[in-house]
Design a protein around this motif. Sequence first.
Motif, PDB file in Angstrom:
ATOM      1  N   ALA A  33       0.824  -1.214   0.000  1.00  0.00           N
ATOM      2  CA  ALA A  33       0.000   0.000   0.000  1.00  0.00           C
ATOM      3  C   ALA A  33       0.855   1.259   0.000  1.00  0.00           C
ATOM      4  O   ALA A  33       0.487   2.274  -0.608  1.00  0.00           O
ATOM      5  N   MET A  34       2.004   1.198   0.649  1.00  0.00           N
ATOM      6  CA  MET A  34       2.864   2.373   0.740  1.00  0.00           C
ATOM      7  C   MET A  34       3.581   2.709  -0.564  1.00  0.00           C
ATOM      8  O   MET A  34       4.344   3.679  -0.619  1.00  0.00           O
ATOM      9  N   GLN A  35       3.304   1.944  -1.610  1.00  0.00           N
ATOM     10  CA  GLN A  35       3.778   2.318  -2.934  1.00  0.00           C
ATOM     11  C   GLN A  35       2.831   3.322  -3.591  1.00  0.00           C
ATOM     12  O   GLN A  35       3.048   3.746  -4.724  1.00  0.00           O
ATOM     13  N   ALA A  36       1.790   3.717  -2.868  1.00  0.00           N
ATOM     14  CA  ALA A  36       0.821   4.692  -3.375  1.00  0.00           C
ATOM     15  C   ALA A  36       1.503   6.029  -3.667  1.00  0.00           C
ATOM     16  O   ALA A  36       2.544   6.356  -3.069  1.00  0.00           O
ATOM     17  N   PRO A  37       0.929   6.830  -4.573  1.00  0.00           N
ATOM     18  CA  PRO A  37       1.501   8.153  -4.859  1.00  0.00           C
ATOM     19  C   PRO A  37       1.571   9.009  -3.599  1.00  0.00           C
ATOM     20  O   PRO A  37       0.688   8.939  -2.735  1.00  0.00           O
ATOM     21  N   SER A  38       2.620   9.807  -3.503  1.00  0.00           N
ATOM     22  CA  SER A  38       2.796  10.698  -2.355  1.00  0.00           C
ATOM     23  C   SER A  38       3.411  12.001  -2.846  1.00  0.00           C
ATOM     24  O   SER A  38       4.414  11.982  -3.576  1.00  0.00           O
ATOM     25  N   SER A  39       2.829  13.118  -2.450  1.00  0.00           N
ATOM     26  CA  SER A  39       3.292  14.423  -2.901  1.00  0.00           C
ATOM     27  C   SER A  39       4.750  14.652  -2.504  1.00  0.00           C
ATOM     28  O   SER A  39       5.094  14.653  -1.317  1.00  0.00           O
ATOM     29  N   ASN A  40       5.605  14.822  -3.509  1.00  0.00           N
ATOM     30  CA  ASN A  40       7.033  15.047  -3.275  1.00  0.00           C
ATOM     31  C   ASN A  40       7.661  13.955  -2.412  1.00  0.00           C
ATOM     32  O   ASN A  40       8.657  14.187  -1.714  1.00  0.00           O
ATOM     33  N   ASN A  41       7.041  12.777  -2.441  1.00  0.00           N
ATOM     34  CA  ASN A  41       7.521  11.624  -1.680  1.00  0.00           C
ATOM     35  C   ASN A  41       7.590  11.918  -0.172  1.00  0.00           C
ATOM     36  O   ASN A  41       8.442  11.378   0.551  1.00  0.00           O
ATOM     37  N   THR A  42       6.684  12.769   0.315  1.00  0.00           N
ATOM     38  CA  THR A  42       6.692  13.095   1.746  1.00  0.00           C
ATOM     39  C   THR A  42       6.267  11.921   2.615  1.00  0.00           C
ATOM     40  O   THR A  42       6.671  11.823   3.772  1.00  0.00           O
ATOM     41  N   GLN A  43       5.418  11.017   2.090  1.00  0.00           N
ATOM     42  CA  GLN A  43       4.975   9.837   2.831  1.00  0.00           C
ATOM     43  C   GLN A  43       4.560  10.206   4.268  1.00  0.00           C
ATOM     44  O   GLN A  43       5.179   9.771   5.228  1.00  0.00           O
ATOM     45  N   PRO A  44       3.498  10.988   4.419  1.00  0.00           N
ATOM     46  CA  PRO A  44       3.115  11.490   5.742  1.00  0.00           C
ATOM     47  C   PRO A  44       2.456  10.450   6.636  1.00  0.00           C
ATOM     48  O   PRO A  44       2.247  10.685   7.817  1.00  0.00           O
ATOM     49  N   TRP A  45       2.119   9.305   6.079  1.00  0.00           N
ATOM     50  CA  TRP A  45       1.281   8.327   6.764  1.00  0.00           C
ATOM     51  C   TRP A  45       2.027   7.458   7.769  1.00  0.00           C
ATOM     52  O   TRP A  45       3.210   7.169   7.650  1.00  0.00           O
ATOM     53  N   PHE A 143      -3.569  15.206   3.263  1.00  0.00           N
ATOM     54  CA  PHE A 143      -4.851  14.494   3.284  1.00  0.00           C
ATOM     55  C   PHE A 143      -5.015  13.663   2.011  1.00  0.00           C
ATOM     56  O   PHE A 143      -5.526  12.546   2.046  1.00  0.00           O
ATOM     57  N   PHE A 144      -4.599  14.219   0.890  1.00  0.00           N
ATOM     58  CA  PHE A 144      -4.681  13.499  -0.378  1.00  0.00           C
ATOM     59  C   PHE A 144      -3.834  12.230  -0.315  1.00  0.00           C
ATOM     60  O   PHE A 144      -4.266  11.147  -0.732  1.00  0.00           O
ATOM     61  N   ASP A 145      -2.632  12.351   0.217  1.00  0.00           N
ATOM     62  CA  ASP A 145      -1.728  11.206   0.310  1.00  0.00           C
ATOM     63  C   ASP A 145      -2.294  10.119   1.211  1.00  0.00           C
ATOM     64  O   ASP A 145      -2.184   8.924   0.907  1.00  0.00           O
ATOM     65  N   CYS A 146      -2.894  10.524   2.326  1.00  0.00           N
ATOM     66  CA  CYS A 146      -3.473   9.537   3.249  1.00  0.00           C
ATOM     67  C   CYS A 146      -4.649   8.813   2.596  1.00  0.00           C
ATOM     68  O   CYS A 146      -4.850   7.611   2.810  1.00  0.00           O
ATOM     69  N   GLY A 147      -5.418   9.538   1.784  1.00  0.00           N
ATOM     70  CA  GLY A 147      -6.502   8.897   1.059  1.00  0.00           C
ATOM     71  C   GLY A 147      -5.976   7.905   0.037  1.00  0.00           C
ATOM     72  O   GLY A 147      -6.533   6.814  -0.143  1.00  0.00           O
ATOM     73  N   ALA A 148      -4.878   8.271  -0.617  1.00  0.00           N
ATOM     74  CA  ALA A 148      -4.287   7.389  -1.625  1.00  0.00           C
ATOM     75  C   ALA A 148      -3.783   6.097  -0.991  1.00  0.00           C
ATOM     76  O   ALA A 148      -4.007   5.001  -1.523  1.00  0.00           O
ATOM     77  N   VAL A 149      -3.112   6.208   0.137  1.00  0.00           N
ATOM     78  CA  VAL A 149      -2.560   5.002   0.765  1.00  0.00           C
ATOM     79  C   VAL A 149      -3.674   4.134   1.342  1.00  0.00           C
ATOM     80  O   VAL A 149      -3.588   2.898   1.323  1.00  0.00           O
ATOM     81  N   ALA A 150      -4.748   4.758   1.833  1.00  0.00           N
ATOM     82  CA  ALA A 150      -5.880   3.983   2.349  1.00  0.00           C
ATOM     83  C   ALA A 150      -6.557   3.212   1.224  1.00  0.00           C
ATOM     84  O   ALA A 150      -6.942   2.042   1.384  1.00  0.00           O
ATOM     85  N   THR A 151      -6.713   3.865   0.066  1.00  0.00           N
ATOM     86  CA  THR A 151      -7.298   3.193  -1.097  1.00  0.00           C
ATOM     87  C   THR A 151      -6.438   2.010  -1.521  1.00  0.00           C
ATOM     88  O   THR A 151      -6.950   0.910  -1.796  1.00  0.00           O
ATOM     89  N   ALA A 152      -5.144   2.227  -1.574  1.00  0.00           N
ATOM     90  CA  ALA A 152      -4.237   1.140  -1.942  1.00  0.00           C
ATOM     91  C   ALA A 152      -4.332  -0.005  -0.942  1.00  0.00           C
ATOM     92  O   ALA A 152      -4.346  -1.183  -1.319  1.00  0.00           O
ATOM     93  N   LEU A 153      -4.424   0.338   0.332  1.00  0.00           N
ATOM     94  CA  LEU A 153      -4.456  -0.693   1.372  1.00  0.00           C
ATOM     95  C   LEU A 153      -5.689  -1.590   1.246  1.00  0.00           C
ATOM     96  O   LEU A 153      -5.577  -2.825   1.305  1.00  0.00           O
ATOM     97  N   VAL A 154      -6.861  -0.999   1.062  1.00  0.00           N
ATOM     98  CA  VAL A 154      -8.064  -1.828   0.992  1.00  0.00           C
ATOM     99  C   VAL A 154      -8.068  -2.687  -0.269  1.00  0.00           C
ATOM    100  O   VAL A 154      -8.587  -3.813  -0.261  1.00  0.00           O
TER     101      VAL A 154
END
Length: 228
Positions: A33-45, A143-154
């Motif tokens: 899931a953590m391969q999801a897109p992340s703004s500037n690779n910040t990976q805030p999650w 918030f966008f990044d957290c949504g992306a990783v949650a989508t990938a996770l499910v």
Amino acid sequence: MEFDDVILGRRSIRGYKPDPVPKALIMEIIALAMQAPSSNNTQPWNFYVVTGEPLARIRTGNTERMLAGVPQSREFRTGPAFEGAHRERKIEVAKQLFSAMGIDRDDKEKRHDWVMRGFRQFDAPVCIIVTYDRVLDGSDDTFFDCGAVATALVNVAWSRGLGCVINSQGIMQSPVVRKHAGIADDQVIVKSIALGWPDETFPANAVISERKSVAEASIFVGFEEQNV
């Protein structure tokens, strides 16, 4: 599973078997899931994965405080109530769920029990609490990044035979969640994700929400000039 099968087959799971989910499998799911897109690779999650007695204490505290009338204390901004088409879609999926569960419009007891299931993370054996680093508070990209990783996770979980439902009710009483999940002060709680093996006998699990069409959602600009 093929990618299209995962995307088209996945649905929100609100009824689970009590069987435990191996820690190694959850770690595999999170890693993908953590391969999801992340703004500037910040990976805030970050992810607090809770099961067993700590999860039981969160469920108990969450429901007891809500029943006692303690105001909800979600840490992620809530915004105004839905209106228009968005409210209509929310009502429609609620009707689908109540119909599947045999809950009549005037059956206050069953409707109340259904709401309480949300505060109990739908009795799933695992709850994944998604947080982000507090130093990024105020960044819309976070918030966008957290949504992306949650989508990938499910979606990854579904590909492994596991079901999920993303919900906010499970984190309504954030002091309880923080205490029993051991969430650090430098984290902000965003969402909870119930996770477990789907109970195929649970009627609501068969509900598939309708999606608006590509024509309704998309505006194509400039394609007429290309004749494609």
